[in-house]
Design an enzyme around this catalytic site. Sequence first.
Site, PDB file in Angstrom:
ATOM      1  N   ALA A  61       0.813  -1.213   0.000  1.00  0.00           N
ATOM      2  CA  ALA A  61       0.000   0.000   0.000  1.00  0.00           C
ATOM      3  C   ALA A  61       0.849   1.266   0.000  1.00  0.00           C
ATOM      4  O   ALA A  61       0.501   2.257  -0.646  1.00  0.00           O
ATOM      5  CB  ALA A  61      -0.933   0.003   1.210  1.00  0.00           C
ATOM      6  N   GLU A  62       1.953   1.241   0.713  1.00  0.00           N
ATOM      7  CA  GLU A  62       2.777   2.443   0.861  1.00  0.00           C
ATOM      8  C   GLU A  62       3.611   2.756  -0.373  1.00  0.00           C
ATOM      9  O   GLU A  62       3.688   3.904  -0.787  1.00  0.00           O
ATOM     10  CB  GLU A  62       3.700   2.317   2.081  1.00  0.00           C
ATOM     11  CG  GLU A  62       2.989   2.402   3.409  1.00  0.00           C
ATOM     12  CD  GLU A  62       2.542   3.806   3.765  1.00  0.00           C
ATOM     13  OE1 GLU A  62       2.914   4.772   3.076  1.00  0.00           O
ATOM     14  OE2 GLU A  62       1.797   3.938   4.747  1.00  0.00           O
ATOM     15  N   SER A  63       4.280   1.742  -0.919  1.00  0.00           N
ATOM     16  CA  SER A  63       5.267   2.019  -1.977  1.00  0.00           C
ATOM     17  C   SER A  63       5.179   1.089  -3.174  1.00  0.00           C
ATOM     18  O   SER A  63       5.966   1.238  -4.111  1.00  0.00           O
ATOM     19  CB  SER A  63       6.676   1.911  -1.391  1.00  0.00           C
ATOM     20  OG  SER A  63       6.953   0.555  -1.047  1.00  0.00           O
TER      21      SER A  63
END
Length: 178
Positions: free
Chosen positions: A75-77
């Site tokens: 989700a983040e990167s």
Amino acid sequence: MDNSFFTGQIQSVMQNLMFSLLEKLLSRIETKGQNSESALTTSGEPVNGDFSSLINQAAQKYNVAPGLVQAVIKAESNFNPNAVSSAGAQGLMQLMPSTADWLGVSNSLDPAQNIEGGTRFLSQLLDRYNGNVHLAVAAYNAGPGAVDKYNGIPPYQETQTYVNRVLGYFNSSNEWQA
């Protein structure tokens, strides 16, 4: 004709639907964890894919489900170790520089340091919120202050979407992996 009434009604229905789905995800996570001490901090099954060795090692060290760490990274990167957000968050788990410093991470773009620090932070958030993965993931995104202020998931669209995305990845048994 004023459409604001209908727009408000649609937003209300969509929000209720999101919360209903979130409750179902929570129920599913709790059901998964009934055979272990906690669905949120169980060591879980080791993960495969990019950076799996680092993820599994950090997850075991900090007693966080490897699949949850992997879901946060997705989700983040999207597994880009060189990702830098417009807000300045860096690396796989998008650590803000002040958070990285606090966690002892000297190079947020180093996958090993980033995963170690991000998993440690996630573990601390799970402890802070008594294993509640929804609140821990919300705090990872919006900060613990926001979760404490609202006594739950903050009413920020970005955070609500983020929590749903991370839990969706986590509950999908990593079917999204290449």
